[in-house]
Design a protein around this motif. Structure first.
Motif, PDB file in Angstrom:
ATOM      1  N   PRO A  15      -0.594  -0.564   5.574  1.00 45.41           N
ATOM      2  CA  PRO A  15       0.750  -1.338   6.376  1.00 45.41           C
ATOM      3  C   PRO A  15       0.220  -2.991   6.263  1.00 45.41           C
ATOM      4  N   ALA A  16      -1.072  -3.097   7.118  1.00 44.73           N
ATOM      5  CA  ALA A  16      -1.107  -4.255   7.287  1.00 44.73           C
ATOM      6  C   ALA A  16      -1.240  -5.450   6.420  1.00 44.73           C
ATOM      7  N   HIS A  17      -1.749  -4.774   5.245  1.00 40.30           N
ATOM      8  CA  HIS A  17      -2.350  -5.341   3.497  1.00 40.30           C
ATOM      9  C   HIS A  17      -1.892  -5.551   2.994  1.00 40.30           C
ATOM     10  N   ALA A  18      -0.669  -4.004   2.910  1.00 38.14           N
ATOM     11  CA  ALA A  18      -0.815  -3.618   1.572  1.00 38.14           C
ATOM     12  C   ALA A  18       0.251  -4.418   0.588  1.00 38.14           C
ATOM     13  N   MET A  19       0.163  -4.094  -0.261  1.00 33.60           N
ATOM     14  CA  MET A  19       2.131  -5.147  -0.695  1.00 33.60           C
ATOM     15  C   MET A  19       2.179  -4.506  -1.898  1.00 33.60           C
ATOM     16  N   VAL A  20       3.837  -4.239  -2.918  1.00 32.03           N
ATOM     17  CA  VAL A  20       3.740  -3.485  -3.725  1.00 32.03           C
ATOM     18  C   VAL A  20       4.278  -4.870  -4.413  1.00 32.03           C
ATOM     19  N   LEU A  21       4.299  -4.387  -6.133  1.00 32.18           N
ATOM     20  CA  LEU A  21       4.153  -5.742  -7.266  1.00 32.18           C
ATOM     21  C   LEU A  21       5.098  -4.732  -8.233  1.00 32.18           C
ATOM     22  N   GLY A  22       6.115  -5.019  -8.344  1.00 31.23           N
ATOM     23  CA  GLY A  22       6.829  -4.962 -10.281  1.00 31.23           C
ATOM     24  C   GLY A  22       8.039  -5.501 -10.013  1.00 31.23           C
ATOM     25  N   PRO A  23       9.042  -5.688 -10.681  1.00 27.46           N
ATOM     26  CA  PRO A  23       8.696  -4.765 -11.889  1.00 27.46           C
ATOM     27  C   PRO A  23       7.694  -5.114 -13.512  1.00 27.46           C
ATOM     28  N   MET A  24       6.839  -4.167 -13.318  1.00 29.61           N
ATOM     29  CA  MET A  24       5.525  -4.674 -14.113  1.00 29.61           C
ATOM     30  C   MET A  24       5.972  -3.922 -15.444  1.00 29.61           C
ATOM     31  N   ASP A  25       6.102  -4.599 -17.289  1.00 27.59           N
ATOM     32  CA  ASP A  25       5.821  -3.906 -18.672  1.00 27.59           C
ATOM     33  C   ASP A  25       4.241  -3.338 -18.170  1.00 27.59           C
ATOM     34  N   THR A  26       4.214  -2.528 -19.619  1.00 26.53           N
ATOM     35  CA  THR A  26       2.500  -2.064 -19.363  1.00 26.53           C
ATOM     36  C   THR A  26       2.027  -3.248 -19.907  1.00 26.53           C
ATOM     37  N   ALA A  27       2.369  -4.480 -20.906  1.00 30.83           N
ATOM     38  CA  ALA A  27       0.863  -5.585 -21.068  1.00 30.83           C
ATOM     39  C   ALA A  27       0.857  -6.592 -19.997  1.00 30.83           C
ATOM     40  N   THR A  28       1.303  -6.367 -19.140  1.00 33.41           N
ATOM     41  CA  THR A  28       1.082  -7.357 -17.640  1.00 33.41           C
ATOM     42  C   THR A  28       0.596  -6.262 -16.951  1.00 33.41           C
ATOM     43  N   GLY A  29       0.378  -4.740 -17.108  1.00 32.15           N
ATOM     44  CA  GLY A  29      -0.699  -4.043 -16.337  1.00 32.15           C
ATOM     45  C   GLY A  29      -1.410  -3.661 -17.002  1.00 32.15           C
ATOM     46  N   THR A  32       5.663  -0.416 -10.925  1.00 34.82           N
ATOM     47  CA  THR A  32       5.172  -0.453 -10.366  1.00 34.82           C
ATOM     48  C   THR A  32       3.129  -0.015  -8.695  1.00 34.82           C
ATOM     49  N   VAL A  33       3.488  -1.124  -9.121  1.00 35.55           N
ATOM     50  CA  VAL A  33       1.703  -0.924  -8.763  1.00 35.55           C
ATOM     51  C   VAL A  33       1.881  -1.624  -6.911  1.00 35.55           C
ATOM     52  N   GLN A  34       0.922  -0.886  -6.024  1.00 40.35           N
ATOM     53  CA  GLN A  34       0.622  -0.895  -5.063  1.00 40.35           C
ATOM     54  C   GLN A  34      -0.881  -1.548  -4.960  1.00 40.35           C
ATOM     55  N   PHE A  35      -0.696  -2.462  -4.158  1.00 49.49           N
ATOM     56  CA  PHE A  35      -2.605  -2.887  -4.028  1.00 49.49           C
ATOM     57  C   PHE A  35      -2.752  -2.781  -2.049  1.00 49.49           C
ATOM     58  N   GLY A  36      -3.708  -2.036  -1.829  1.00 46.18           N
ATOM     59  CA  GLY A  36      -3.939  -1.645  -0.442  1.00 46.18           C
ATOM     60  C   GLY A  36      -3.278  -0.553   0.048  1.00 46.18           C
ATOM     61  N   MET A  37      -4.235   0.301   1.293  1.00 47.23           N
ATOM     62  CA  MET A  37      -3.917   1.330   1.317  1.00 47.23           C
ATOM     63  C   MET A  37      -2.529   1.007   2.893  1.00 47.23           C
ATOM     64  N   VAL A  82      -8.636 -10.324  -8.908  1.00 47.97           N
ATOM     65  CA  VAL A  82      -6.872  -9.206  -7.712  1.00 47.97           C
ATOM     66  C   VAL A  82      -8.678  -8.697  -7.003  1.00 47.97           C
ATOM     67  N   LYS A  83      -7.915  -9.321  -5.518  1.00 43.97           N
ATOM     68  CA  LYS A  83      -9.068  -9.023  -3.790  1.00 43.97           C
ATOM     69  C   LYS A  83      -9.776  -7.962  -3.936  1.00 43.97           C
ATOM     70  N   PRO A  84     -11.141  -7.293  -4.429  1.00 41.78           N
ATOM     71  CA  PRO A  84     -10.913  -6.378  -4.581  1.00 41.78           C
ATOM     72  C   PRO A  84     -11.670  -5.582  -3.355  1.00 41.78           C
ATOM     73  N   ALA A  85     -10.977  -6.285  -2.290  1.00 42.07           N
ATOM     74  CA  ALA A  85     -10.793  -5.076  -1.015  1.00 42.07           C
ATOM     75  C   ALA A  85      -9.863  -4.527  -0.988  1.00 42.07           C
ATOM     76  N   LEU A  86      -8.817  -4.815  -1.646  1.00 43.71           N
ATOM     77  CA  LEU A  86      -7.699  -3.811  -2.290  1.00 43.71           C
ATOM     78  C   LEU A  86      -7.464  -2.851  -2.710  1.00 43.71           C
ATOM     79  N   ARG A  87      -7.588  -1.692  -2.582  1.00 44.94           N
ATOM     80  CA  ARG A  87      -7.482  -0.636  -3.896  1.00 44.94           C
ATOM     81  C   ARG A  87      -5.726  -0.232  -3.974  1.00 44.94           C
ATOM     82  N   ARG A  88      -5.988  -0.321  -5.496  1.00 45.47           N
ATOM     83  CA  ARG A  88      -4.738   0.195  -6.469  1.00 45.47           C
ATOM     84  C   ARG A  88      -4.432   1.120  -6.708  1.00 45.47           C
ATOM     85  N   GLY A  89      -3.176   1.640  -6.510  1.00 44.21           N
ATOM     86  CA  GLY A  89      -2.084   2.460  -6.765  1.00 44.21           C
ATOM     87  C   GLY A  89      -1.011   2.662  -7.588  1.00 44.21           C
TER      88      GLY A  89
END
Length: 399
Positions: A25-39, A18-23, A5-12
């Protein structure tokens, strides 16, 4: 492939699924829904494992067969995934020079945000090493700009200028105070060597850094950064005509009085040039030729106005536009002039339209369209590229 996963993007985590990559707006992206194992599995995408090992780890975590490959493919298509071993032979050669790579790691992380495919950021970064750039002008803008490009990984940065270093040429990141009295060109070249990462590859080695259509396959860009403010405010078409004739891309940058200027980036035959700029001004203002003749015939001022902070700002923006071009993009200075003036220091973009009477030929491609800009003090064109739809794509693939 060693996915990460691109290390420049902080994860939260926005919530449990639902996990958000990046802070930003220009490059942030949201990924989900995600189960515990995938997370939990996402933490393994750090570039230290190849796909076979990742599949084994996925099975141990109870992921269904094919789930790892599907996740990697999904992240890759989303632009969230990089390849720790990708980029080709030139990138491998850069990795073999850890001291140079360590200096470029922030640049590589930033490139990964805009380079879509895994390994593409390293490929673009490594390609800079085979480029040749010429900076014409070694004042407060040109010397800093040349040093920034050398520090950003451009392999060969040559500086041209005459005369000797004056005290007012000195700038942090450019000509040092101890160079006063030395030949300006030699002092600037020494500053570039000090900022450079290492010796560039031999001519013809390590891939192509040229632009299709250039007469000199080793020259990627000429940056005109004159110490004379008039030469950037109203660049002489005759001086840049050889660049038009040879098909050499060139960018203007400098400071005139209290205004910094970046652009236009000229792609000969495709975008407006200094001649188009001059003819457009004469169309709008019949007194322009008379004023210009007076300015050019008057004696040069001994110490031109050039605020240090403004000069460094212009150098940084021009370097950013240049590296965007090197990396295969079209910066917003292509077909436009960005200007920033004291004391407000707001950037404004003024389009520079191709003129049908200019011998550069760019105006022939836009017959029937508007051919002169509206360069009034309140007319701006932010974020637009009047030429973009008309480019054939030749200039996009030069790395």
């Amino acid at each position: 492939m060693h996915p990460m996963v691109k290390p420049a993007l902080r994860r939260g985590w926005r919530d449990l699924r639902t996990v958000q990559f990046g802070m930003a707006p220009a490059h942030a992206m949201v990924l989900g829904p995600m189960d515990t194992a995938t997370g939990d599995f996402l933490a393994l995408l750090d570039g230290t494992r190849g796909l076979p090992l990742l599949r084994d780890e996925g099975r141990r975590r109870g992921l269904a067969e094919g789930r790892v490959d599907a996740l990697v493919e999904r992240l890759s298509r989303s632009g969230l995934l990089d390849d720790a071993t990708g980029g080709g032979p030139a990138a491998d050669a850069l990795r073999a020079r850890p001291a140079e790579l360590d200096r470029l790691r922030p640049d590589a992380a930033a490139l990964s945000l805009v380079a879509p495919g895994p390994g593409e950021a390293m490929r673009r970064l490594a390609a800079r090493r085979s480029l040749r750039v010429q900076v014409r002008g070694a004042g407060r803008v040109g010397a800093v700009l040349a040093s920034v490009l050398a520090g950003a990984g451009v392999g060969r940065v040559d500086v041209q200028d005459g005369g000797c270093v004056e005290p007012w040429d000195v700038a942090p990141g450019g000509l040092p105070a101890e160079s006063v009295g030395e030949r300006r060109q030699e002092a600037a070249r020494r500053a570039v060597r000090s900022a450079a990462l290492g010796r560039p590859p031999r001519r013809g080695a390590g891939g192509s850094g040229s632009v299709p259509g250039q007469d000199d396959p080793g020259l990627s860009l000429v940056i005109l950064a004159p110490r004379d403010g008039l030469a950037v405010h109203a660049p002489d078409p005759v001086a840049s005509q050889p660049l038009i004739d040879s098909g050499t891309p060139h960018l203007f940058a400098g400071v005139v009085e209290g205004t910094g200027v970046v652009g236009p980036l000229v792609l000969p035959g495709d975008t407006a040039c200094a001649g188009c700029l001059d003819l457009g001004r004469a169309d709008r203002d019949p007194t322009w030729p008379r004023l210009l003749a007076q300015w050019r015939s008057g004696g040069p001022r001994r110490v031109p106005a050039c605020d240090l902070a403004l000069a460094v700002t212009v150098a940084g923006l021009a370097a950013g536009h240049a590296t965007t071009f090197f990396d295969g993009g079209l910066p917003s200075s292509t077909g436009a002039r960005w200007e920033i003036s004291s004391p407000g220091l707001d950037w404004h973009a003024h389009p520079v339209w191709q003129h049908p009477a200019c011998p550069c030929g760019a105006g022939e491609k836009v017959e029937g369209e508007q051919t002169s800009d509206t360069e009034g003090p309140h007319e701006t064109m932010v974020g637009q590229q009047p030429h973009a739809a008309r480019l054939s794509g030749t200039w996009r693939a030069h790395v």
